[in-house]
Design a protein around this motif. Structure first.
Motif, mmCIF file in Angstrom:
data_model
loop_
_atom_site.group_PDB
_atom_site.id
_atom_site.type_symbol
_atom_site.label_atom_id
_atom_site.label_comp_id
_atom_site.label_asym_id
_atom_site.label_seq_id
_atom_site.Cartn_x
_atom_site.Cartn_y
_atom_site.Cartn_z
ATOM 1 N N PRO A 41 -17.371 56.300 49.747
ATOM 2 C CA PRO A 41 -16.890 57.674 49.935
ATOM 3 C C PRO A 41 -16.539 58.353 48.613
ATOM 4 C CG PRO A 41 -15.204 56.102 50.559
ATOM 5 C CD PRO A 41 -16.447 55.305 50.278
ATOM 6 N N LEU A 42 -16.884 59.619 48.515
ATOM 7 C CA LEU A 42 -16.525 60.432 47.364
ATOM 8 C C LEU A 42 -15.071 60.873 47.543
ATOM 9 C CD1 LEU A 42 -17.504 61.853 44.767
ATOM 10 C CD2 LEU A 42 -18.126 63.804 46.202
ATOM 11 N N ILE A 43 -14.249 60.614 46.548
ATOM 12 C CA ILE A 43 -12.827 60.942 46.636
ATOM 13 C C ILE A 43 -12.649 62.432 46.332
ATOM 14 C CG2 ILE A 43 -10.545 60.474 45.659
ATOM 15 C CD1 ILE A 43 -11.797 58.189 47.412
ATOM 16 N N PRO A 44 -11.958 63.160 47.192
ATOM 17 C CA PRO A 44 -11.819 64.614 46.991
ATOM 18 C C PRO A 44 -10.960 64.946 45.775
ATOM 19 C CG PRO A 44 -10.445 63.897 48.814
ATOM 20 C CD PRO A 44 -11.261 62.705 48.397
ATOM 21 N N GLU A 45 -11.209 66.120 45.243
ATOM 22 C CA GLU A 45 -10.456 66.593 44.087
ATOM 23 C C GLU A 45 -9.204 67.315 44.566
ATOM 24 O OE1 GLU A 45 -11.239 69.029 39.930
ATOM 25 O OE2 GLU A 45 -12.909 68.509 41.243
ATOM 26 N N LEU A 46 -8.120 66.562 44.660
ATOM 27 C CA LEU A 46 -6.851 67.123 45.123
ATOM 28 C C LEU A 46 -5.847 67.119 43.975
ATOM 29 C CD1 LEU A 46 -6.704 65.342 48.573
ATOM 30 C CD2 LEU A 46 -6.977 67.788 48.190
ATOM 31 N N PRO A 47 -5.194 68.253 43.704
ATOM 32 C CA PRO A 47 -4.281 68.311 42.566
ATOM 33 C C PRO A 47 -2.976 67.566 42.820
ATOM 34 C CG PRO A 47 -4.275 70.401 43.737
ATOM 35 C CD PRO A 47 -5.322 69.537 44.389
ATOM 36 N N LEU A 48 -2.616 66.731 41.854
ATOM 37 C CA LEU A 48 -1.328 66.044 41.851
ATOM 38 C C LEU A 48 -0.622 66.422 40.553
ATOM 39 C CD1 LEU A 48 -2.418 62.560 43.247
ATOM 40 C CD2 LEU A 48 -1.336 64.436 44.484
ATOM 41 N N ILE A 49 0.489 65.760 40.262
ATOM 42 C CA ILE A 49 1.264 66.035 39.055
ATOM 43 C C ILE A 49 1.408 64.736 38.271
ATOM 44 C CG2 ILE A 49 3.486 66.854 38.144
ATOM 45 C CD1 ILE A 49 1.982 69.009 39.652
ATOM 46 N N ASP A 50 1.105 64.776 36.968
ATOM 47 C CA ASP A 50 1.233 63.569 36.160
ATOM 48 C C ASP A 50 2.665 63.426 35.639
ATOM 49 O OD1 ASP A 50 1.492 65.221 33.891
ATOM 50 O OD2 ASP A 50 -0.588 64.902 33.257
ATOM 51 N N THR A 51 2.898 62.407 34.838
ATOM 52 C CA THR A 51 4.265 62.125 34.378
ATOM 53 C C THR A 51 4.745 63.107 33.319
ATOM 54 O OG1 THR A 51 3.406 60.495 32.814
ATOM 55 C CG2 THR A 51 4.136 59.671 34.952
ATOM 56 N N ALA A 52 3.852 63.951 32.821
ATOM 57 C CA ALA A 52 4.265 65.020 31.907
ATOM 58 C C ALA A 52 4.576 66.305 32.675
ATOM 59 C CB ALA A 52 3.169 65.276 30.869
ATOM 60 N N GLY A 53 4.439 66.258 34.022
ATOM 61 C CA GLY A 53 4.696 67.422 34.845
ATOM 62 C C GLY A 53 3.524 68.385 34.918
ATOM 63 N N LYS A 54 2.347 67.936 34.485
ATOM 64 C CA LYS A 54 1.157 68.800 34.467
ATOM 65 C C LYS A 54 0.237 68.475 35.641
ATOM 66 C CE LYS A 54 1.227 69.309 29.486
ATOM 67 N NZ LYS A 54 0.563 69.052 28.228
ATOM 68 N N PRO A 55 -0.518 69.471 36.121
ATOM 69 C CA PRO A 55 -1.491 69.209 37.190
ATOM 70 C C PRO A 55 -2.529 68.185 36.735
ATOM 71 C CG PRO A 55 -1.181 71.573 36.883
ATOM 72 C CD PRO A 55 -0.469 70.890 35.742
ATOM 73 N N THR A 109 11.496 61.159 45.701
ATOM 74 C CA THR A 109 12.245 60.336 44.744
ATOM 75 C C THR A 109 11.504 60.217 43.420
ATOM 76 O OG1 THR A 109 13.181 59.054 46.558
ATOM 77 C CG2 THR A 109 13.255 58.050 44.378
ATOM 78 N N ASP A 110 10.194 60.054 43.506
ATOM 79 C CA ASP A 110 9.403 59.779 42.306
ATOM 80 C C ASP A 110 8.992 61.074 41.600
ATOM 81 O OD1 ASP A 110 9.671 57.095 42.747
ATOM 82 O OD2 ASP A 110 7.729 56.870 43.732
ATOM 83 N N THR A 111 9.960 61.635 40.898
ATOM 84 C CA THR A 111 9.691 62.798 40.059
ATOM 85 C C THR A 111 8.828 62.349 38.883
ATOM 86 O OG1 THR A 111 11.617 62.387 38.677
ATOM 87 C CG2 THR A 111 11.948 63.775 40.648
ATOM 88 N N PRO A 112 8.232 63.267 38.145
ATOM 89 C CA PRO A 112 7.454 62.858 36.971
ATOM 90 C C PRO A 112 8.243 61.976 36.004
ATOM 91 C CG PRO A 112 6.927 65.118 37.506
ATOM 92 C CD PRO A 112 8.057 64.705 38.426
ATOM 93 N N ALA A 113 9.508 62.305 35.763
ATOM 94 C CA ALA A 113 10.318 61.514 34.822
ATOM 95 C C ALA A 113 10.565 60.100 35.345
ATOM 96 C CB ALA A 113 11.639 62.218 34.539
ATOM 97 N N VAL A 114 10.901 59.969 36.620
ATOM 98 C CA VAL A 114 11.142 58.655 37.227
ATOM 99 C C VAL A 114 9.863 57.823 37.192
ATOM 100 C CG1 VAL A 114 11.645 57.486 39.425
ATOM 101 C CG2 VAL A 114 13.052 59.420 38.693
ATOM 102 N N GLY A 128 0.735 57.616 36.062
ATOM 103 C CA GLY A 128 1.502 57.810 37.289
ATOM 104 C C GLY A 128 1.255 59.208 37.816
ATOM 105 N N LEU A 129 1.035 59.312 39.115
ATOM 106 C CA LEU A 129 0.803 60.614 39.739
ATOM 107 C C LEU A 129 1.720 60.788 40.942
ATOM 108 C CD1 LEU A 129 -3.122 60.729 39.682
ATOM 109 C CD2 LEU A 129 -1.545 61.880 38.113
ATOM 110 N N THR A 130 2.283 61.970 41.061
ATOM 111 C CA THR A 130 3.125 62.346 42.184
ATOM 112 C C THR A 130 2.706 63.753 42.595
ATOM 113 O OG1 THR A 130 5.417 62.462 42.973
ATOM 114 C CG2 THR A 130 5.027 63.182 40.700
ATOM 115 N N GLY A 131 3.533 64.456 43.345
ATOM 116 C CA GLY A 131 3.176 65.834 43.667
ATOM 117 C C GLY A 131 3.443 66.216 45.100
ATOM 118 N N ASN A 132 2.664 67.154 45.591
ATOM 119 C CA ASN A 132 2.793 67.704 46.924
ATOM 120 C C ASN A 132 2.539 66.618 47.978
ATOM 121 O OD1 ASN A 132 1.216 68.864 49.341
ATOM 122 N ND2 ASN A 132 2.312 70.643 48.552
ATOM 123 N N ALA A 133 3.474 66.480 48.916
ATOM 124 C CA ALA A 133 3.368 65.420 49.933
ATOM 125 C C ALA A 133 2.093 65.546 50.765
ATOM 126 C CB ALA A 133 4.592 65.442 50.846
#
Length: 196
Positions: A41-55, A109-114, A128-133
């Motif tokens: 499967p091709l993984i979709p391009e969904l925006p997350l947030i990296d540990t620097a707080g950037k998309p 809980t897992d903010t970019p800094a954490v 590390g990637l976090t972002g919109n649930a």
């Protein structure tokens, strides 16, 4: 008429056999131990947030990607898996064309800094990637990963490591048994060479 030297013939034949063995080993793909994902499967391009707080999307990075969904408060599976990923990555010589990702299933809980502190405690090259649930849930679904928050606040989640090729297609999965046996460690040098 000159006689042929049998020693010379034996030497030439021996060299030809050695050249054949070398060519076979060099050009035959390594046998990989991960579970093959036939659908690729091709993984979709969904925006997350990296540990620097950037998309950040998985698609923006080139090379082979090892992707694990987890969270920083996880008491056992996540730190064990991250340690295995570190061992495999460093054992393969920290290849530049391989990226290792932890995608948090606990974005509250897992903010970019954490996440930055957690990921870098294992390996500074890991992402590390976090972002919109909603985006995390959609991306997890694309990886066939499930997760759920329990009444005690801890999260249960699928604990596989997925391998994406250069086109962002999921090609292999390593479950905890295969990771525990060191099979990713064995495979990563070949994966780094693009042998998928």
């Amino acid at each position: 008429m000159k006689k042929t030297n049998p020693t010379l013939i034996t030497l030439i034949l021996g060299l030809l056999v050695l050249a054949g063995i070398w060519a076979y080993k060099k050009f035959t793909p390594a046998e990989l131990h991960g579970t093959v994902v036939e659908a690729k499967p091709l993984i979709p391009e969904l925006p997350l947030i990296d540990t620097a707080g950037k998309p950040h999307t998985l698609n923006q990075d080139a090379g082979i990607k090892l992707v694990f969904f987890g969270f920083t408060r996880c008491p056992d599976i996540c730190p064990a898996t991250m340690s295995i990923l570190r061992r495999a990555y460093e054992g393969a010589g920290s290849p530049r064309n391989v990226k290792v990702y932890l995608i948090s299933v606990d974005p509250e809980t897992d903010t970019p800094a954490v996440l930055k502190r957690y990921v870098e405690s294992f390996q500074k090259d890991f992402v590390g990637l976090t972002g919109n649930a909603d985006n995390i849930a959609r991306l997890a679904n694309a990886f066939y990963v499930g997760f759920n928050e329990n009444p005690d606040g801890l999260i249960t989640h699928t604990d596989i490591v997925a391998v994406l090729d250069q086109q962002n297609r999921m090609r292999l999965i390593y479950n905890q048994e295969k990771l525990g046996k060191g099979l990713l460690d064995q495979d990563l040098p070949a994966l780094a060479k693009g042998q998928l």
